[in-house]
Write a protein that holds these residues in place. Structure first.
Motif, PDB file in Angstrom:
ATOM      1  N   THR A  87       0.827  -1.214   0.000  1.00  0.00           N
ATOM      2  CA  THR A  87       0.000   0.000   0.000  1.00  0.00           C
ATOM      3  C   THR A  87       0.856   1.257   0.000  1.00  0.00           C
ATOM      4  N   GLY A  90       2.864   1.494  -3.154  1.00  0.00           N
ATOM      5  CA  GLY A  90       1.991   1.883  -4.252  1.00  0.00           C
ATOM      6  C   GLY A  90       1.650   3.363  -4.243  1.00  0.00           C
ATOM      7  N   LEU A  91       1.508   3.940  -3.056  1.00  0.00           N
ATOM      8  CA  LEU A  91       1.233   5.383  -2.960  1.00  0.00           C
ATOM      9  C   LEU A  91       2.399   6.205  -3.496  1.00  0.00           C
ATOM     10  N   ALA A  94       2.221   5.906  -7.205  1.00  0.00           N
ATOM     11  CA  ALA A  94       1.100   6.684  -7.712  1.00  0.00           C
ATOM     12  C   ALA A  94       1.435   8.169  -7.753  1.00  0.00           C
ATOM     13  N   HIS A  97       3.486   8.711 -10.739  1.00  0.00           N
ATOM     14  CA  HIS A  97       2.672   8.728 -11.963  1.00  0.00           C
ATOM     15  C   HIS A  97       2.003  10.093 -12.141  1.00  0.00           C
ATOM     16  N   ASP A 143      -9.256  -1.617  -5.615  1.00  0.00           N
ATOM     17  CA  ASP A 143      -8.010  -0.964  -5.226  1.00  0.00           C
ATOM     18  C   ASP A 143      -6.991  -1.007  -6.361  1.00  0.00           C
ATOM     19  N   LEU A 144      -6.880  -2.147  -7.031  1.00  0.00           N
ATOM     20  CA  LEU A 144      -5.927  -2.266  -8.134  1.00  0.00           C
ATOM     21  C   LEU A 144      -6.344  -1.385  -9.309  1.00  0.00           C
ATOM     22  N   TYR A 147      -5.403   2.219  -8.439  1.00  0.00           N
ATOM     23  CA  TYR A 147      -3.971   2.451  -8.645  1.00  0.00           C
ATOM     24  C   TYR A 147      -3.639   2.507 -10.139  1.00  0.00           C
ATOM     25  N   LEU A 151      -1.534   5.215 -13.508  1.00  0.00           N
ATOM     26  CA  LEU A 151      -0.564   4.461 -14.299  1.00  0.00           C
ATOM     27  C   LEU A 151      -0.945   4.493 -15.775  1.00  0.00           C
ATOM     28  N   ASP A 179       3.737  -3.775 -13.876  1.00  0.00           N
ATOM     29  CA  ASP A 179       2.741  -3.654 -12.812  1.00  0.00           C
ATOM     30  C   ASP A 179       1.605  -4.658 -12.991  1.00  0.00           C
TER      31      ASP A 179
END
Length: 224
Positions: A87, A90-91, A94, A97, A143-144, A147, A151, A179
């Protein structure tokens, strides 16, 4: 003839890039040989972190600092995936991105062909849908997909930016594939060795291609 300061500076800049590539590519082997450790985590982050340093050394305007920040956030994500979990990592990615979206939006290609526009448009829903479909645990799907949204926009705008499509554009696509392979571990390819074999080389090669493609164009701009 003695080297000028600019020649020496250029040589050091090239050395930083080479060290980045060496760190990133050698981590692929190190991760399979060495036991998990602080050293291995630092090794993992070093490749993209040095890309950030390399880009920052050549930054002459906002766009130059933006690509350096994109790489710095990527390196942060690499480390945080190991130290804090998916998590938090990933933040960080993100955030990278979102910065890349700003960079590529500021540098849109003046003219694009119909096929280029179509790929850029189709890429967004395709990436989001694939990310949503991949996990076997449907509780993860939203959630995916969330994210995958920045991307997908990042890759789409990279493809129609003025930066080299064969470096920055393709590099962004490689990042997307890496990813999606991560997400495939939660479903379709859960029992396959393929993700572990491909994720890092696709990811790091993609990051390097993005950075080199952007910096090359920005450096050319500063010389004119």
């Amino acid at each position: 003839m003695t080297d000028t300061p600019s020649t020496k500076s250029g040589g050091f800049t090239t050395l930083v890039l080479l060290l980045s590539l060496l760190a990133g590519l050698s981590y692929y082997l190190a991760g399979r040989i060495l036991e998990p450790s602080t050293l291995l985590i630092a090794w993992k982050g070093a490749g993209v972190a040095l890309l950030a340093v390399w880009a920052g050394m050549q930054a002459r305007n906002l766009d130059g600092w933006l690509i350096a920040l994109v790489m710095a956030l990527g390196a942060t994500g690499d480390v945080m995936l190991e130290t804090h979990g998916m998590t938090q990592g990933g933040l960080a990615f993100a955030a990278g991105h979102l910065v890349a979206i700003l960079l590529f939006f500021r540098n849109r290609r003046p003219e694009t062909t119909l096929s280029q526009k179509m790929l850029a448009v189709l890429l967004i829903p395709a990436v989001i849908w694939i990310a949503w479909r991949l996990p076997a645990d449907r509780a993860m799907a939203t959630d995916l997909a969330v994210y995958a949204t920045p991307l997908a926009f990042m890759a789409s705008l990279a493809w129609i930016s003025r930066f080299s499509r064969y470096l920055t554009g393709v590099g962004a696509i490689l990042f997307v594939i890496s990813d999606l392979l991560i997400f495939s571990r939660f479903g379709l390819l859960a029992a396959s060795p393929l993700p572990d074999l491909l994720i890092w080389p696709l990811y790091f090669t993609g990051q390097a291609m993005i950075a080199i493609g952007v910096v090359r164009v920005l450096s050319r701009d500063s010389e004119t």
